[in-house]
Design a protein around this motif. Structure first.
Motif, PDB file in Angstrom:
ATOM      1  N   LEU A 182     -40.169  52.699   3.360  1.00  0.00           N
ATOM      2  CA  LEU A 182     -39.075  52.958   4.292  1.00  0.00           C
ATOM      3  C   LEU A 182     -39.285  54.227   5.111  1.00  0.00           C
ATOM      4  O   LEU A 182     -38.332  54.775   5.671  1.00  0.00           O
ATOM      5  CB  LEU A 182     -37.758  53.039   3.515  1.00  0.00           C
ATOM      6  CG  LEU A 182     -37.352  51.719   2.834  1.00  0.00           C
ATOM      7  CD1 LEU A 182     -36.220  51.944   1.847  1.00  0.00           C
ATOM      8  CD2 LEU A 182     -36.956  50.683   3.873  1.00  0.00           C
ATOM      9  N   HIS A 183     -40.530  54.698   5.192  1.00  0.00           N
ATOM     10  CA  HIS A 183     -40.827  55.839   6.051  1.00  0.00           C
ATOM     11  C   HIS A 183     -40.538  55.450   7.495  1.00  0.00           C
ATOM     12  O   HIS A 183     -40.964  54.396   7.959  1.00  0.00           O
ATOM     13  CB  HIS A 183     -42.286  56.261   5.877  1.00  0.00           C
ATOM     14  CG  HIS A 183     -42.612  56.708   4.495  1.00  0.00           C
ATOM     15  ND1 HIS A 183     -42.363  57.982   4.046  1.00  0.00           N
ATOM     16  CD2 HIS A 183     -43.141  56.039   3.441  1.00  0.00           C
ATOM     17  CE1 HIS A 183     -42.746  58.102   2.786  1.00  0.00           C
ATOM     18  NE2 HIS A 183     -43.216  56.922   2.383  1.00  0.00           N
ATOM     19  N   GLY A 184     -39.797  56.282   8.201  1.00  0.00           N
ATOM     20  CA  GLY A 184     -39.384  55.962   9.558  1.00  0.00           C
ATOM     21  C   GLY A 184     -37.906  55.624   9.650  1.00  0.00           C
ATOM     22  O   GLY A 184     -37.342  55.586  10.749  1.00  0.00           O
ATOM     23  N   VAL A 185     -37.247  55.379   8.518  1.00  0.00           N
ATOM     24  CA  VAL A 185     -35.808  55.090   8.520  1.00  0.00           C
ATOM     25  C   VAL A 185     -35.044  56.408   8.494  1.00  0.00           C
ATOM     26  O   VAL A 185     -35.136  57.174   7.538  1.00  0.00           O
ATOM     27  CB  VAL A 185     -35.407  54.217   7.318  1.00  0.00           C
ATOM     28  CG1 VAL A 185     -33.901  53.966   7.325  1.00  0.00           C
ATOM     29  CG2 VAL A 185     -36.167  52.894   7.344  1.00  0.00           C
ATOM     30  N   ALA A 186     -34.292  56.664   9.557  1.00  0.00           N
ATOM     31  CA  ALA A 186     -33.535  57.914   9.635  1.00  0.00           C
ATOM     32  C   ALA A 186     -32.300  57.887   8.754  1.00  0.00           C
ATOM     33  O   ALA A 186     -31.899  58.903   8.182  1.00  0.00           O
ATOM     34  CB  ALA A 186     -33.136  58.189  11.081  1.00  0.00           C
ATOM     35  N   LEU A 187     -31.671  56.705   8.634  1.00  0.00           N
ATOM     36  CA  LEU A 187     -30.442  56.579   7.861  1.00  0.00           C
ATOM     37  C   LEU A 187     -30.317  55.162   7.322  1.00  0.00           C
ATOM     38  O   LEU A 187     -30.546  54.201   8.053  1.00  0.00           O
ATOM     39  CB  LEU A 187     -29.225  56.904   8.738  1.00  0.00           C
ATOM     40  CG  LEU A 187     -27.841  56.645   8.122  1.00  0.00           C
ATOM     41  CD1 LEU A 187     -27.581  57.588   6.957  1.00  0.00           C
ATOM     42  CD2 LEU A 187     -26.747  56.781   9.182  1.00  0.00           C
ATOM     43  N   LEU A 188     -29.935  55.044   6.071  1.00  0.00           N
ATOM     44  CA  LEU A 188     -29.581  53.763   5.460  1.00  0.00           C
ATOM     45  C   LEU A 188     -28.130  53.855   5.009  1.00  0.00           C
ATOM     46  O   LEU A 188     -27.748  54.795   4.299  1.00  0.00           O
ATOM     47  CB  LEU A 188     -30.481  53.453   4.268  1.00  0.00           C
ATOM     48  CG  LEU A 188     -30.134  52.201   3.460  1.00  0.00           C
ATOM     49  CD1 LEU A 188     -30.225  50.940   4.309  1.00  0.00           C
ATOM     50  CD2 LEU A 188     -31.050  52.071   2.240  1.00  0.00           C
ATOM     51  N   VAL A 189     -27.319  52.889   5.443  1.00  0.00           N
ATOM     52  CA  VAL A 189     -25.901  52.834   5.083  1.00  0.00           C
ATOM     53  C   VAL A 189     -25.692  51.630   4.185  1.00  0.00           C
ATOM     54  O   VAL A 189     -26.037  50.500   4.550  1.00  0.00           O
ATOM     55  CB  VAL A 189     -25.006  52.708   6.336  1.00  0.00           C
ATOM     56  CG1 VAL A 189     -23.529  52.787   5.943  1.00  0.00           C
ATOM     57  CG2 VAL A 189     -25.348  53.779   7.357  1.00  0.00           C
ATOM     58  N   LEU A 190     -25.120  51.860   3.004  1.00  0.00           N
ATOM     59  CA  LEU A 190     -24.892  50.767   2.050  1.00  0.00           C
ATOM     60  C   LEU A 190     -23.768  51.145   1.113  1.00  0.00           C
ATOM     61  O   LEU A 190     -23.377  52.314   1.037  1.00  0.00           O
ATOM     62  CB  LEU A 190     -26.169  50.439   1.277  1.00  0.00           C
ATOM     63  CG  LEU A 190     -26.678  51.394   0.188  1.00  0.00           C
ATOM     64  CD1 LEU A 190     -27.868  50.765  -0.545  1.00  0.00           C
ATOM     65  CD2 LEU A 190     -27.062  52.772   0.691  1.00  0.00           C
ATOM     66  N   ASN A 191     -23.242  50.138   0.401  1.00  0.00           N
ATOM     67  CA  ASN A 191     -22.184  50.455  -0.560  1.00  0.00           C
ATOM     68  C   ASN A 191     -22.764  50.584  -1.956  1.00  0.00           C
ATOM     69  O   ASN A 191     -23.962  50.355  -2.187  1.00  0.00           O
ATOM     70  CB  ASN A 191     -21.039  49.439  -0.489  1.00  0.00           C
ATOM     71  CG  ASN A 191     -21.457  48.026  -0.904  1.00  0.00           C
ATOM     72  OD1 ASN A 191     -22.308  47.828  -1.764  1.00  0.00           O
ATOM     73  ND2 ASN A 191     -20.825  47.022  -0.287  1.00  0.00           N
ATOM     74  N   GLN A 192     -21.914  50.937  -2.911  1.00  0.00           N
ATOM     75  CA  GLN A 192     -22.376  51.226  -4.268  1.00  0.00           C
ATOM     76  C   GLN A 192     -22.989  49.995  -4.931  1.00  0.00           C
ATOM     77  O   GLN A 192     -24.002  50.088  -5.630  1.00  0.00           O
ATOM     78  CB  GLN A 192     -21.199  51.753  -5.089  1.00  0.00           C
ATOM     79  CG  GLN A 192     -21.599  52.619  -6.264  1.00  0.00           C
ATOM     80  CD  GLN A 192     -20.423  53.397  -6.830  1.00  0.00           C
ATOM     81  OE1 GLN A 192     -19.285  53.225  -6.409  1.00  0.00           O
ATOM     82  NE2 GLN A 192     -20.694  54.260  -7.793  1.00  0.00           N
ATOM     83  N   GLY A 193     -22.396  48.820  -4.700  1.00  0.00           N
ATOM     84  CA  GLY A 193     -22.931  47.600  -5.285  1.00  0.00           C
ATOM     85  C   GLY A 193     -24.293  47.246  -4.716  1.00  0.00           C
ATOM     86  O   GLY A 193     -25.187  46.792  -5.447  1.00  0.00           O
ATOM     87  N   GLU A 194     -24.454  47.420  -3.421  1.00  0.00           N
ATOM     88  CA  GLU A 194     -25.736  47.137  -2.775  1.00  0.00           C
ATOM     89  C   GLU A 194     -26.820  48.084  -3.258  1.00  0.00           C
ATOM     90  O   GLU A 194     -27.968  47.685  -3.485  1.00  0.00           O
ATOM     91  CB  GLU A 194     -25.572  47.217  -1.261  1.00  0.00           C
ATOM     92  CG  GLU A 194     -24.724  46.088  -0.702  1.00  0.00           C
ATOM     93  CD  GLU A 194     -24.094  46.373   0.644  1.00  0.00           C
ATOM     94  OE1 GLU A 194     -23.547  45.433   1.254  1.00  0.00           O
ATOM     95  OE2 GLU A 194     -24.126  47.539   1.088  1.00  0.00           O
ATOM     96  N   LEU A 195     -26.448  49.346  -3.439  1.00  0.00           N
ATOM     97  CA  LEU A 195     -27.412  50.317  -3.958  1.00  0.00           C
ATOM     98  C   LEU A 195     -27.844  49.936  -5.370  1.00  0.00           C
ATOM     99  O   LEU A 195     -29.043  49.956  -5.693  1.00  0.00           O
ATOM    100  CB  LEU A 195     -26.792  51.717  -3.963  1.00  0.00           C
ATOM    101  CG  LEU A 195     -27.647  52.830  -4.576  1.00  0.00           C
ATOM    102  CD1 LEU A 195     -28.955  53.008  -3.819  1.00  0.00           C
ATOM    103  CD2 LEU A 195     -26.864  54.147  -4.624  1.00  0.00           C
TER     104      LEU A 195
END
Length: 313
Positions: A182-195
């Motif tokens: 995931l190098h190059g990803v500035a931000l990942l948005v997810l919820n607790q279940g997805e994490l």
């Protein structure tokens, strides 16, 4: 002469949202009286509309069917200020749909997503639109995209001249589409279940650490009505509480997470995150999400992040 701000390019799902709210607790195996409402949705489309309604130039890259739903979806997007000139209309397929069954209190009971059309958004499809992505000020993609397309996006984002890339999760089931590197990803948005589904652990700090070890620069984990956690420049996690919304004020939770993701993207695009860190933008994002759950609309019509006073080059 003031330079024209570079747009936010949003890639991923765009569909019709059908919301069915039951009048009483759901009785499985029986007919349940509901009230019905139809709007437009899809994570990428919802993020795009939230941003467009705040004066941000936005281009949507997706596909719809050559059907009535696809035509009305695109007409509505144009009315909202979204550039749809690069959206592909495909013959012989249905425009995507998302059917939400809501409990009497507005919380989600069950969701059914028909997103097969997103499988047409292949790496070849992405390559044909690489010019739009390179010209963007920010690229936002949801995990409705196929795994190979997401991998191609992440690889392209490692170029030093590429715009920042934001990835937005859509469900626990689709976390398997997240590339291993995931190098190059500035931000990942997810919820607790997805994490937890991706990391294999319920320990939030451990899951975030694994994402950052895979190459993600920053992570925001949403915690529902509690608020969110975001990574910090010091290498830790900070918690922000969500604005309190009385239970009787909750109308419909659909779209709240997308509104929050749009708020974070707004902070990146304007340079607010670079200048002030994540907390102010996260607070605005939480406020927008709180407004959304109190509205019957998937996207609140008013401008929730404030108007852009000067373009960000």
């Amino acid at each position: 002469m003031t330079p024209t701000p570079r747009p936010v390019v949003c890639l991923g799902g765009a569909n019709v949202d059908r919301k069915l709210r039951v009048a009483a607790p759901v009785r499985p195996g029986s007919s349940n009286p509901v009230s019905a409402r139809e709007t437009f949705g899809g994570v990428a489309r919802n993020v795009a509309e939230n941003l467009a309604r705040c004066g941000v130039p936005v281009q949507l890259l997706t596909a719809v069917g050559q059907d009535a739903a696809g035509r009305t979806l695109l007409d509505d997007a144009v009315r909202c200020g979204i550039d749809t000139s690069a959206v592909e209309a495909l013959a012989g397929v249905l425009t995507g749909s998302y059917t939400a069954v809501l409990n009497p209190d507005g919380s989600l009971h069950l969701a059914l997503a028909h997103m097969d059309l997103c499988e047409q958004l292949t790496p070849e499809w992405l390559h044909a639109r690489s010019g739009q992505c390179r010209a963007a000020g920010l690229v936002v993609a949801d995990l409705n995209l196929p795994a190979a397309t997401l991998a191609a996006l992440v690889t392209a984002a490692t170029d030093v001249q590429a715009p920042p890339l934001v990835l937005v999760a859509v469900s626990e089931a689709k976390m398997e589409r997240l590339p291993a590197r995931l190098h190059g990803v500035a931000l990942l948005v997810l919820n607790q279940g997805e994490l937890a589904a991706w990391a294999g652990t319920d320990r939030l700090a451990d899951g975030v650490a694994r994402l950052q070890a895979a190459g993600v620069r920053d992570v925001v984990v949403t915690l529902g009505a509690a608020g969110l956690c975001h990574t910090t420049a010091a290498g830790g996690l900070a918690f922000l509480a969500a604005p309190a919304v009385p239970p009787e004020a909750v109308v419909d939770v659909t779209g709240a997470g997308d509104a929050l993701a749009a708020g974070l993207c707004h902070g990146l695009w304007t340079g607010a995150v670079a200048a002030h860190g994540w907390s102010p933008s996260c607070a605005q994002a939480l406020a927008r999400a709180a407004l959304t759950v109190q509205s019957a609309e998937t996207v609140v019509p008013d401008a929730g992040f404030g108007r852009i006073s000067s373009p960000f080059p």
